[in-house]
Motif scaffolding. Structure first.
Motif, PDB file in Angstrom:
ATOM      1  N   LEU A 136       0.661  -1.372  -0.041  1.00  0.00           N
ATOM      2  CA  LEU A 136       0.194  -0.120  -0.011  1.00  0.00           C
ATOM      3  C   LEU A 136       0.920   1.135   0.059  1.00  0.00           C
ATOM      4  O   LEU A 136       0.624   2.075  -0.722  1.00  0.00           O
ATOM      5  CB  LEU A 136      -0.936  -0.051   1.210  1.00  0.00           C
ATOM      6  CG  LEU A 136      -2.241   0.395   1.137  1.00  0.00           C
ATOM      7  CD1 LEU A 136      -3.243  -0.441  -0.071  1.00  0.00           C
ATOM      8  CD2 LEU A 136      -3.207   0.478   2.411  1.00  0.00           C
ATOM      9  N   ASP A 137       1.828   1.218   0.851  1.00  0.00           N
ATOM     10  CA  ASP A 137       2.852   2.414   0.749  1.00  0.00           C
ATOM     11  C   ASP A 137       3.355   2.329  -0.494  1.00  0.00           C
ATOM     12  O   ASP A 137       3.582   3.775  -1.167  1.00  0.00           O
ATOM     13  CB  ASP A 137       3.942   2.211   1.902  1.00  0.00           C
ATOM     14  CG  ASP A 137       3.580   2.213   3.161  1.00  0.00           C
ATOM     15  OD1 ASP A 137       2.676   2.771   3.435  1.00  0.00           O
ATOM     16  OD2 ASP A 137       4.261   1.893   4.162  1.00  0.00           O
ATOM     17  N   LEU A 138       3.888   1.608  -1.217  1.00  0.00           N
ATOM     18  CA  LEU A 138       4.260   1.397  -2.826  1.00  0.00           C
ATOM     19  C   LEU A 138       3.510   2.093  -3.512  1.00  0.00           C
ATOM     20  O   LEU A 138       3.553   2.889  -4.415  1.00  0.00           O
ATOM     21  CB  LEU A 138       4.869   0.249  -3.188  1.00  0.00           C
ATOM     22  CG  LEU A 138       5.567   0.242  -4.605  1.00  0.00           C
ATOM     23  CD1 LEU A 138       6.658   1.208  -4.642  1.00  0.00           C
ATOM     24  CD2 LEU A 138       5.684  -1.114  -4.880  1.00  0.00           C
ATOM     25  N   TYR A 139       2.247   1.799  -3.318  1.00  0.00           N
ATOM     26  CA  TYR A 139       0.864   2.144  -4.232  1.00  0.00           C
ATOM     27  C   TYR A 139       0.768   3.660  -4.267  1.00  0.00           C
ATOM     28  O   TYR A 139       0.869   4.192  -5.157  1.00  0.00           O
ATOM     29  CB  TYR A 139      -0.188   1.538  -3.905  1.00  0.00           C
ATOM     30  CG  TYR A 139      -1.599   1.916  -4.684  1.00  0.00           C
ATOM     31  CD1 TYR A 139      -1.558   1.501  -5.998  1.00  0.00           C
ATOM     32  CD2 TYR A 139      -2.661   2.527  -4.086  1.00  0.00           C
ATOM     33  CE1 TYR A 139      -2.745   1.974  -6.821  1.00  0.00           C
ATOM     34  CE2 TYR A 139      -3.724   2.614  -4.924  1.00  0.00           C
ATOM     35  CZ  TYR A 139      -3.711   2.342  -6.076  1.00  0.00           C
ATOM     36  OH  TYR A 139      -4.967   2.834  -6.730  1.00  0.00           O
ATOM     37  N   PHE A 140       0.697   4.056  -2.908  1.00  0.00           N
ATOM     38  CA  PHE A 140       0.820   5.614  -2.709  1.00  0.00           C
ATOM     39  C   PHE A 140       1.842   6.321  -3.172  1.00  0.00           C
ATOM     40  O   PHE A 140       1.862   7.575  -3.660  1.00  0.00           O
ATOM     41  CB  PHE A 140       0.457   5.925  -1.384  1.00  0.00           C
ATOM     42  CG  PHE A 140      -0.922   5.485  -0.806  1.00  0.00           C
ATOM     43  CD1 PHE A 140      -1.895   5.495  -1.467  1.00  0.00           C
ATOM     44  CD2 PHE A 140      -0.994   5.139   0.402  1.00  0.00           C
ATOM     45  CE1 PHE A 140      -3.311   4.892  -0.984  1.00  0.00           C
ATOM     46  CE2 PHE A 140      -2.261   4.287   1.093  1.00  0.00           C
ATOM     47  CZ  PHE A 140      -3.269   4.623   0.259  1.00  0.00           C
ATOM     48  N   ASP A 141       3.029   6.054  -2.844  1.00  0.00           N
ATOM     49  CA  ASP A 141       4.299   6.327  -3.507  1.00  0.00           C
ATOM     50  C   ASP A 141       4.557   6.533  -4.999  1.00  0.00           C
ATOM     51  O   ASP A 141       4.598   7.561  -5.553  1.00  0.00           O
ATOM     52  CB  ASP A 141       5.556   5.804  -3.057  1.00  0.00           C
ATOM     53  CG  ASP A 141       6.270   6.412  -1.941  1.00  0.00           C
ATOM     54  OD1 ASP A 141       5.859   7.420  -1.590  1.00  0.00           O
ATOM     55  OD2 ASP A 141       7.222   5.767  -1.272  1.00  0.00           O
TER      56      ASP A 141
END
Length: 589
Positions: A136-141
């Motif tokens: 999820l962090d990578l998706y937002f980044d």
């Protein structure tokens, strides 16, 4: 939602606990859209579930944290089975990511929203909490400020976990609810679980291929102890077996814990095994599920063979609701029964033709049996969980009120509404007042209270929506269509107001025995109003058409009457594209 006051306004005097929880969830949902929907949005309408399924999952997690995770999960599954499963199993079936549409408004559906959220939950279960958070962090980044696709979403999970999600992607491209069956074999301390999955073909998916299914399983020993904690089995084939070794005595398998995949499960358990899980399962969802399955068996035996309610099931439910170590909200759910529409579905799937009148009679007889079987326990439950403190819309108070009002609904069956009248007179909040009013109407003592409630709240439209809807929901099936006709002539019935229209006609469509009255009066009445509403509000009209989507379950006479009404609506000049598409799909089944 910005312009629908029912989604933003609440006070203890005018709103129930359920209203507070719904508003809290809606505000959370729209807030979470700041990221999953706005900062990262959809490339096109076909990716609608990218924002809606994900955001529904996030708001469900929020409510689980704010309130009871077990109760929230059970409530979500009840809603999924009531709204999304019929879509998947009928003429309106479509994938979580639809491949075509005439009117996009018709794809703001339970499949896109609720099943879309279930797909997110399965993904998290398969990769684990830590990997889900990292992805999820990578998706937002990676995608902040972009318009994305399902492929972009799945790619971040492949990149962070190294997993191939090609097969998992079928959850987005295939329609239908998988049918999952499990059988067991036992050999000298080794338990083998044999699973088969099959998804029926539909107009949307002619040849569904096997899904990736995360199946959460635990084992309960004969002494009631958990001998094997929850393990997530990953099923990828049409048939697959899993082995548990080094077991002393044969345990009872607790399968699909937490409803780990949106499937219809068939498990060959005896009533004794189900009662054992009802008494001892450490998974709150499956404990509730076994009670529900015993209730199913009891009700279907009454419907098909005129049997008496199952005494072992009654004894099991009695033990659960009397256990003060359990959450009151959870115990209140245990007192619920499968819906009449769900019973009709079960009968239809078994090859029987459901009779709404017989289903209604069996349900009423079961509630009467519950009132008798728990008669000595109910007054204590009611008194102990009646909240004397000032109203707070928190989980603790809401749970206590849910249990006390569930007890009141059974007590009213034997006291002619005396206690309900006392609660109505003393109520200082809408949860208690509305519950008491419903019980008075159900007991045939509601005329004065109905008039008093109207006089008190006639200036508040949101409360009057409750007043309209309650009278429809509690109507005797023989009189339901007449009650609706009377209410639509009331000076405050504004059919152009969607909340008011849904309060009356939506409640009527959900009144199984009343809507499906053998005369066909219910079908004609709803069709008349849909014809009138369509030029003014085609979106609400199209969504209300789903009341007819299960028409092939019923007897030939009812089918013919429904087809006649569908054809009558479709023949109207200038019918909206929204309603035309919906009814054409329903009628073409």
């Amino acid at each position: 939602n910005i312009f629908n006051s029912s989604a933003v306004l609440a006070s203890p005097e005018t709103s129930t606990d359920m209203n507070f929880e719904r508003i809290e969830a809606i505000i959370a949902h729209e807030y979470f859209h700041n990221w999953t929907g706005n900062r990262i949005t959809c490339r096109d309408w076909f990716q609608l579930c990218l924002k809606e399924g994900l955001t529904v999952y996030r708001d469900s997690q929020f409510t689980s944290d704010m309130r009871s995770a077990a109760v929230k999960r059970i409530g979500d599954v009840i809603d999924l089975r009531a709204r999304q499963f019929p879509e998947d199993q009928g003429p309106l079936a479509h994938p979580v990511r639809p491949e075509s549409f005439q009117e996009i408004n018709n794809f703001y559906t339970a499949t896109v929203y609720e099943k879309g959220a279930e797909v997110i939950g399965m993904l998290k279960l398969l990769v684990g909490d830590a990997a889900y958070s990292k992805a999820l962090d990578l998706y937002f980044d990676r995608h902040d400020g972009q318009a994305c696709t399902i492929e972009d979403w799945l790619q971040v999970f492949e990149d962070t976990t190294g997993r191939d999600l090609g097969q998992f992607k079928r959850w987005y491209s295939q329609a239908g609810t998988p049918q999952l069956s499990v059988t067991e074999s036992w050999d000298h301390g080794t338990l083998t679980l044999h699973f088969k999955q099959h998804t029926p073909a539909s107009a949307a998916t002619a040849d569904p291929q096997p899904y990736v299914l995360p199946i959460a399983v635990g084992l309960i020993g004969q002494d009631g102890d958990e001998v094997h904690e929850t393990t997530v089995l990953e099923m990828t084939q049409a048939e697959q077996s899993f082995v548990f070794d080094d077991l002393g005595t044969r345990p009872v398998a607790s399968v699909l814990r937490g409803f780990s995949a949106p499937v219809v499960l068939t498990q060959d358990l005896s009533d004794a095994d189900r009662a054992h899980l009802l008494a001892h399962d450490t998974d709150p969802f499956n404990r509730w599920e076994q009670g529900r399955m015993l209730a199913y068996g009891s009700l279907l035996g009454m419907i098909r063979e005129g049997k008496a309610p199952n005494k072992d099931w009654l004894a099991g439910i009695r033990a659960v609701i009397g256990d003060e170590t359990l959450d009151p909200a959870y115990r209140a759910l245990m007192l619920g029964l499968p819906s009449q529409s769900d019973l009709a579905r079960a009968l239809s799937e078994a090859g029987d033709t459901p009779d709404p009148d017989i289903i209604y009679a069996a349900t009423e007889a079961t509630r009467a049996a519950m009132a008798d079987a728990f008669a000595d326990l109910l007054p204590t439950l009611y008194r102990r969980h009646t909240v004397d403190a000032p109203f707070e819309p928190n989980a603790k108070q809401a749970g206590k009120r849910a249990l006390s009002n569930a007890a009141l609904s059974l007590l009213t069956r034997n006291d002619d509404g005396v206690l309900a009248q006392e609660q109505y007179d003393a109520a200082d909040n809408m949860t208690q007042q509305l519950s008491a009013l419903a019980n008075l109407v159900r007991a045939g003592r509601g005329n004065k209270a109905v008039e008093a409630f109207e006089a008190q709240w006639k200036a508040d439209r949101l409360v009057m929506d409750k007043w309209f809807g309650l009278q429809v929901m509690e109507a005797d099936p023989e009189d339901a269509h007449e009650v609706v006709e009377t209410l639509t002539k009331h000076p405050d019935f504004n059919w152009k107001n969607p909340n008011r229209f849904r309060a009356v006609l939506g409640a009527f469509a959900a009144h199984h025995a009343g809507f499906h009255h053998a005369s066909g009066a219910g079908y004609r009445l709803l069709a008349d109003w849909l014809i009138q509403l369509d030029p003014v509000n085609p979106q609400t009209t199209a969504r209300m058409c789903t009341a007819f989507q299960t028409w092939k379950r019923y007897d030939t006479d009812r089918q013919d009457m429904i087809k006649a009404e569908l054809d009558r609506i479709l023949s109207q000049p200038g019918l909206s594209r929204d309603t035309t598409e919906m009814l054409t799909r329903i009628r073409g089944a």
